[in-house]
Scaffold this active site. Sequence first.
Site, short mmCIF file in Angstrom:
data_model
loop_
_atom_site.label_atom_id
_atom_site.label_comp_id
_atom_site.label_asym_id
_atom_site.label_seq_id
_atom_site.Cartn_x
_atom_site.Cartn_y
_atom_site.Cartn_z
N ASP A 200 8.77 7.10 15.90
CA ASP A 200 10.01 6.34 15.72
C ASP A 200 11.19 7.06 16.38
O ASP A 200 11.31 8.28 16.25
CB ASP A 200 10.26 6.21 14.21
N GLU A 263 8.42 5.17 20.64
CA GLU A 263 9.49 4.16 20.71
C GLU A 263 10.60 4.70 21.59
O GLU A 263 11.35 5.60 21.19
CB GLU A 263 10.05 3.85 19.32
C1 GLC Z 1 13.50 2.58 14.88
C2 GLC Z 1 12.80 1.56 14.02
C3 GLC Z 1 13.84 0.81 13.25
C4 GLC Z 1 14.56 1.79 12.37
C5 GLC Z 1 15.16 2.92 13.20
C6 GLC Z 1 15.61 4.06 12.35
O1 GLC Z 1 14.29 1.99 15.84
O2 GLC Z 1 11.99 0.72 14.79
O3 GLC Z 1 13.29 -0.22 12.47
O4 GLC Z 1 15.58 1.14 11.68
O5 GLC Z 1 14.22 3.46 14.09
O6 GLC Z 1 14.53 4.74 11.80
#
Ligand code: GLC
Length: 530
Positions: A200, A263
């Site tokens: 993440d 991500e």
């Molecule tokens: C990422 C996740 C999102 C979350 C953020 C903070 O972007 O996909 O859902 O709110 O991180 O952890």
Amino acid sequence: MSFDWWRTGSIYHVYPRSFMDANGDGVGDLEGIRGRLDHLADLGVDALWLSPVYPSPMADFGYDVADYTGIDPLFGTLEDFDRLLQDAHARGLRVILDLVANHTSDRHPWFEASRRARGDDKRAWYIWRDPAPGGGPPNNWLSEFGGPAWTLDARTGQYYLHSYLREQPDLNWRHPAVEEAVFGAVRFWLDRGVDGFRLDAISHLFKDDQFRDNPPNPSWRPEQGPYKRLIPLHVADLPETHAALARLRALVDGYPGRVLIGELYLPFERLVTYYGRHAAPEIHLPTNFVLLRIAWTAEEIARAIGEYEAALPQAGWPNWVLGNHDKSRVATRLGPAQARVAALLLLTLRGTPTIYYGDEIGMEDVPVAPEDVRDPWERNVPGLGLGRDPERSPMRWDAGPNAGFTTGTPWLPVGGDVERVNVAAQRADPGSPLALHRRLLALRRAEPALGAGSLLLLPRQGDVVAYERRHAGRALLVVANVAPEARRFDPGPRRGPVLLSTHAGGPEAIPGPFLLRPDEALVVLLSQAG
Ligand code: GLC
């Protein structure tokens, strides 16, 4: 190149709060997921990625982790998790967890210790700074979810950094003990048999150690939300991140067959640096979000495919996504007809596809009334359409009460059109989005050219995107009409039987130049390759 499961296979993203509620509290849980594994096996995917299920105060619905090695009681127990893992593995399904390494919950014992006193031995696990000389936050950094990235903690008179909510303080990855502690959690899950992690917010892992202000973004428009007002030059994509990821990869490589997915909302030339270098590999699949970003025209799609393929390093395996728990659903963005075309592209392009739960039945965003908003982002920055509740609505299993998701009150509205958009109804309907996804996934498994083959992008013809996939002497042609009207396509010398179409009742083979129906895409087996 070896063909590990995560290259040829496909991934299914489960948002656990919304998938299936087994205990009637209105929120999905692990037992619910376990009871629906047959749906995933029938669909024909190879792995499921679960958004966080760790203990959490749920300020950001699990992305605020209070314990990296447990399960929140809302979702079940560690025993439930082990059972889920076992049952998934028994069906040949891999399980990927979400690793939220950038930040914890403000209720994590590490942060509770860190905020207690300047002299606490966990103080340096987070990022604390004195107020600016005249008072106020130490610099201009912004939180992704609105407002400054700094919150003053009155007890010790210093600000702590949070790239997201104030309830999500950023860990200090410059402190070796932080890496050690998080890697310990990684080992905990790998030892239990977990097949990998989705990392993440991984581009935020390191921040400028001189805490320089971020520059203004000259092309900012207010509807983009306040975070985009600055360019995140000093808070994202810092070079230090790569060394930490290479160490994580080395750890994970000690366990055969595991995968790291990252991500990373970055342009291609930055994204591909996260594959790492030959001597120091990093992430197996740095997520390619381009299909979420572009205008849905043949020109843009063809350009995205071409530029992405060109940017990939030799050992870098591609990947594609159409949606996730942070973005408006594909059927809402493109409409139901083009969502079918998009599914065909997703599952025939070169690279690992990830399907967001519910997209296989064509679920659309479910609007949420202002007084019922749950997403903290929408609450902080209302009215711009940034809220993520609509794409997190409960999965629809049947046409019964609450679409079979819960016997209680669902935490988000189920939405309308349940009679048509549900798994049970679509299982019986060969023309449904579910049937299309099953056919596509079956074809992917049957045709190594789709799972492992090379990709040759053909010149775009008006509104039609086309490419070939080839492997071991077998060649497939993919043709997609992104217009809502019929379009002519000239295949040149290519001929062959149609293996699959988004539409029923078309020609059995392509005879030469032909008309694609509105919103039609198809896969052709080339008997005579060009
Ligand atoms: C990422 C996740 C999102 C979350 C953020 C903070 O972007 O996909 O859902 O709110 O991180 O952890």
